[in-house]
Write a protein that holds these residues in place. Structure first.
Motif, PDB file in Angstrom:
ATOM      1  N   GLY A 154     -30.570 -22.753  26.402  1.00 50.41           N
ATOM      2  CA  GLY A 154     -30.325 -22.945  27.608  1.00 50.41           C
ATOM      3  C   GLY A 154     -30.154 -21.859  28.415  1.00 50.41           C
ATOM      4  N   PRO A 155     -30.058 -22.224  29.844  1.00 49.64           N
ATOM      5  CA  PRO A 155     -30.188 -21.044  30.859  1.00 49.64           C
ATOM      6  C   PRO A 155     -29.078 -19.821  30.578  1.00 49.64           C
ATOM      7  N   ILE A 156     -27.946 -20.411  30.059  1.00 51.13           N
ATOM      8  CA  ILE A 156     -26.723 -19.175  30.165  1.00 51.13           C
ATOM      9  C   ILE A 156     -27.041 -18.367  28.915  1.00 51.13           C
ATOM     10  N   TYR A 157     -27.510 -18.706  27.960  1.00 53.87           N
ATOM     11  CA  TYR A 157     -28.201 -17.871  26.746  1.00 53.87           C
ATOM     12  C   TYR A 157     -29.096 -16.967  27.318  1.00 53.87           C
ATOM     13  N   GLU A 158     -30.209 -17.471  27.920  1.00 53.71           N
ATOM     14  CA  GLU A 158     -31.187 -16.784  28.588  1.00 53.71           C
ATOM     15  C   GLU A 158     -30.953 -15.477  29.273  1.00 53.71           C
ATOM     16  N   ALA A 159     -29.868 -15.862  30.306  1.00 55.75           N
ATOM     17  CA  ALA A 159     -29.399 -15.120  31.172  1.00 55.75           C
ATOM     18  C   ALA A 159     -28.498 -14.147  30.439  1.00 55.75           C
ATOM     19  N   LEU A 160     -28.003 -14.229  29.498  1.00 61.18           N
ATOM     20  CA  LEU A 160     -27.170 -13.127  28.438  1.00 61.18           C
ATOM     21  C   LEU A 160     -28.064 -12.388  27.789  1.00 61.18           C
ATOM     22  N   SER A 161     -29.238 -12.868  27.230  1.00 64.52           N
ATOM     23  CA  SER A 161     -30.259 -12.085  26.659  1.00 64.52           C
ATOM     24  C   SER A 161     -30.906 -11.068  27.483  1.00 64.52           C
ATOM     25  N   ALA A 162     -31.242 -11.629  28.746  1.00 69.69           N
ATOM     26  CA  ALA A 162     -31.882 -10.754  29.660  1.00 69.69           C
ATOM     27  C   ALA A 162     -30.859  -9.461  30.053  1.00 69.69           C
ATOM     28  N   MET A 163     -29.503  -9.811  30.187  1.00 68.31           N
ATOM     29  CA  MET A 163     -28.578  -8.669  30.398  1.00 68.31           C
ATOM     30  C   MET A 163     -28.535  -7.630  29.341  1.00 68.31           C
ATOM     31  N   VAL A 164     -28.625  -8.261  28.141  1.00 71.76           N
ATOM     32  CA  VAL A 164     -28.496  -7.428  26.935  1.00 71.76           C
ATOM     33  C   VAL A 164     -29.780  -6.457  26.798  1.00 71.76           C
ATOM     34  N   VAL A 202     -27.977  -2.734  24.507  1.00 71.88           N
ATOM     35  CA  VAL A 202     -26.621  -2.748  23.536  1.00 71.88           C
ATOM     36  C   VAL A 202     -26.507  -3.922  22.633  1.00 71.88           C
ATOM     37  N   TYR A 203     -25.719  -3.836  21.665  1.00 72.69           N
ATOM     38  CA  TYR A 203     -25.311  -5.042  20.880  1.00 72.69           C
ATOM     39  C   TYR A 203     -24.199  -5.784  21.533  1.00 72.69           C
TER      40      TYR A 203
END
Length: 335
Positions: A82-92, A97-98
């Protein structure tokens, strides 16, 4: 190899009863924006060799206090793609970083439940592993749907380890730090750095979890990077109950860094993989991993069952049911 790890102590914005799913996701996305700003500033302060960041338990949502399992799943549990994991992925990917965090997560195999999940996202944005909390008081776990969970994912999914260029990383969350078997099963599979997301009672006293973090590090000759929350805003609980004492412990049980209270980057330290690996390869009394005799204990575990598996296959997941189940276990243990 040596690099910096950061147990990033964050204030967690709690989802409230009055919020809709869309409002909750909007709040989470705003939180990710704020966290990325803090990560970038922390790297600038600590150094570009900061390659591993751990966030607290439930860092995007807080913890449920009055909601039913169904209400919390519909409002706060993340979709795997979903969109939250997509946003976290883009941030990382932007920060290179890990990143390890902890969230309530939906699962397509168990549409009536959620699982509390710790994850690691690599610099390329991929989720490297998902670890579902195994010992919870008021939330579903894989053990509660044991037979179906093993059919869906297999036994090894319970103890995932990611082999990366910064070491063999594994997660355990919240209360799981109090159960030695969890960390040991991860160490059996090669874990060198244990990433612990917490939202725990913070005290200057030696709390059970503080002691456990050092014990798990010593027992498994592994680093423990434990991030606690800097309070939880919007929760009916007193806001600073879970504020402070994020810490990093080395493979000898020495506390390398510990934050005080409030949002903080103070819990950062060097992870010296070469020293850890040399320590593990040295014949010595302190080499506890090399002295393990698992056959001594395997039969005892096989012969004894305490908390029953598969309890949610025939019962709805509600807080009152978890309490009743534990009461029945206590009666069995002490009758």
């Amino acid at each position: 190899m040596s690099y910096k790890a950061l147990a990033l102590q964050l204030n967690c914005q709690s989802i409230t009863n009055s919020q809709t799913r869309d409002e909750a996701e909007f709040m989470m996305l705003r939180s990710i924006e704020r966290i990325e700003t803090q990560i970038a500033a922390s790297i600038g302060h600590i150094g570009r060799d900061t390659l591993l960041i751990v966030a607290p338990e439930s860092f995007l949502t807080g913890i449920p206090t009055r909601e039913t399992i169904h209400e919390w799943r519909e409002k706060a549990a993340l979709e795997i793609n979903g969109p939250i994991y997509e946003a976290l992925s883009a941030m990382v990917q932007r920060q290179q970083v890990y990143f390890s965090g902890n969230a309530y997560e939906q699962d397509p195999f168990f549409p009536e439940l959620y699982f509390q999940t710790s994850f690691i996202i690599g610099p390329n944005g991929d989720v490297l592993l998902r670890y579902r909390q195994l010992n919870a008081m008021y939330a579903p776990t894989p053990h509660d749907v044991w037979e179906l969970y093993l059919d869906a994912y297999g036994y090894d999914s319970l103890f995932p380890v990611a082999r990366t260029n910064i070491g063999n990383l594994a997660c355990l969350s919240s209360d799981d730090i109090l159960f030695p078997e969890v960390a040991r099963c991860l160490a059996m599979r090669g874990a060198e750095v244990l990433l612990h997301s917490a939202s725990e009672i913070a005290s200057p006293l030696q709390t059970p979890r503080k002691i456990a973090k050092q014990a798990r590090a010593i027992e498994n000759m592994a680093y423990v990077v434990s991030a606690n929350s800097a309070g939880v805003s919007g929760s009916p609980l007193p806001a600073e109950t879970t504020d402070g004492h994020s810490r990093i412990v080395d493979h000898k049980g020495i506390v390398l860094a510990e934050a005080a209270y409030g949002e903080s980057l103070v819990a950062n330290a060097d992870i010296d993989l070469a020293a850890l690996r040399e320590f593990r390869q040295r014949p010595a009394l302190a080499n506890l991993l090399a002295r393990q005799r698992y056959e001594l204990y395997a039969n005892s575990y096989a012969q004894h069952s305490v908390y029953p598996p598969d309890t949610l296959l025939s019962q709805p997941a509600e807080r009152a049911f978890f309490v009743r189940t534990q009461q029945e276990v206590i009666k069995k243990l002490y009758s």
